[in-house]
Design an enzyme around this catalytic site. Sequence first.
Site, mmCIF file in Angstrom:
data_model
loop_
_atom_site.group_PDB
_atom_site.id
_atom_site.type_symbol
_atom_site.label_atom_id
_atom_site.label_comp_id
_atom_site.label_asym_id
_atom_site.label_seq_id
_atom_site.Cartn_x
_atom_site.Cartn_y
_atom_site.Cartn_z
ATOM 1 N N HIS A 177 0.622 9.285 -3.426
ATOM 2 C CA HIS A 177 0.135 8.737 -4.690
ATOM 3 C C HIS A 177 1.304 8.426 -5.630
ATOM 4 O O HIS A 177 1.172 8.494 -6.845
ATOM 5 C CB HIS A 177 -0.863 9.695 -5.356
ATOM 6 C CG HIS A 177 -2.194 9.722 -4.650
ATOM 7 N ND1 HIS A 177 -3.150 8.758 -4.834
ATOM 8 C CD2 HIS A 177 -2.701 10.587 -3.746
ATOM 9 C CE1 HIS A 177 -4.214 9.036 -4.080
ATOM 10 N NE2 HIS A 177 -3.961 10.139 -3.397
ATOM 11 N N ASP A 194 2.228 1.651 3.136
ATOM 12 C CA ASP A 194 1.738 1.631 4.516
ATOM 13 C C ASP A 194 2.321 0.449 5.289
ATOM 14 O O ASP A 194 2.770 0.582 6.425
ATOM 15 C CB ASP A 194 0.208 1.519 4.537
ATOM 16 C CG ASP A 194 -0.463 2.696 3.865
ATOM 17 O OD1 ASP A 194 0.225 3.693 3.570
ATOM 18 O OD2 ASP A 194 -1.683 2.612 3.628
#
Length: 385
Positions: free
Chosen positions: A32, A174
């Site tokens: 995060h 990602d």
Amino acid sequence: MNRAAHDFRELYGYGPEGVWAAPGRVNLIGEHTDYNDGFALPFALPQRTEVAAARRTDGTLRLHSADVPSGPVTLDLSALDPAHPPQGADGWAAYPAGVAWALLDAGLPVSGADLHVRSDVPTGAGLSSSAALEVATTLALTDLYGLPLTRPELAALARRAENAYVGVPCGVMDQMASACATDGHALHLDTRSLDQRHIPFDCAAAGLRLLVIDTRVKHDLADGAYARRRASCHEAAAALGLPALRDLPYDGLEQALARLDDPVRRRRVRHVVTENERVVRIEELLRAGRLRETGPLLSEGHASLRDDYEVSCPELDLAVATADAAGAYGSRMTGGGFGGSALSLIDADAEPEVVRAVTRAFREAGHPPPRITPAAPSGGAARLV
Ligand code: ADP
Ligand code: MG
């Protein structure tokens, strides 16, 4: 013959021009942080998504996945529009269709393609099968069409497909991990500048193993909670007069917290700032070859996600607590949270004991059996054939 190439030929009646592959990823630390312009330290998994592909000249995109039981989806490239996805370009097909749309939208010429996908990246397990699919598709199309994109540019385009076309507001970590990682290394990512460094992370040589514990649960609150965490971070940065929480240094944390009234916002800020600091410290430990000493920081990161960021869940907490009690150096949830996977750093010969303990704990708690697999840091996206 490569299986994806073989299946492509069966499906479309002619051979592909090539096969490209991109891996799923695990984030070692830095959770995060990517929407706070911060740091992350993911590595690529050995599991990957393969895309066998060939060009077409008629503006048609045909998509098929061995993992989805239906015939090929046929789309007209000129009709791809994120605001009004054509029929068939929703569901799984939105990921590769989104890539084609993002390439066209960036002014890059693509006149059509036939694609066949097959993958051993578990979907929905927090291991980023979505990025693997996007990055493999982007690499296939950019290679086929000779489009000169750097790997970070390729990752940014793949992310745009997910953000703007699929409609998932993910950060860039990602896709960067899948596109840029190298074998035996973790990828240090500065998500503001997109600077990257490859940090040696050879667990096997140190007698260590990384276990991925897929809890196989996904709790519904994930999407809404993610959006609220993002908003909370951006509001906190604004309240502190900072462009992003990344700009709050670790040694200024206490002072900054004293300026925030809301206890929830304070906890969110504390997670992001301490998490960025953990990325810095773990990178230093990896560079010094002190791999075991990263363990306590991993477990500290989990506690921060559980208590300050409040994105864990009982299954992840149980996986982490049980693995640590069974002798792991450290463990943490990895990925967005509310389900998905945990990561555990253990001695290689402790694997049977940790697997047994976690499996037993899940059974006793009445949770579905977890899927536990070792994960060596592996290479990023590449052309296979
Ligand atoms: P994660 O990225 O953690 O695996 P996501 O929900 O972000 O989970 O992405 C999973 C989705 O990506 C799947 O539901 C499916 O739509 C798509 N997807 C991923 N891999 C494949 C594949 N091999 N074939 C078809 N669709 C896939
Ligand atoms: Mg995903």
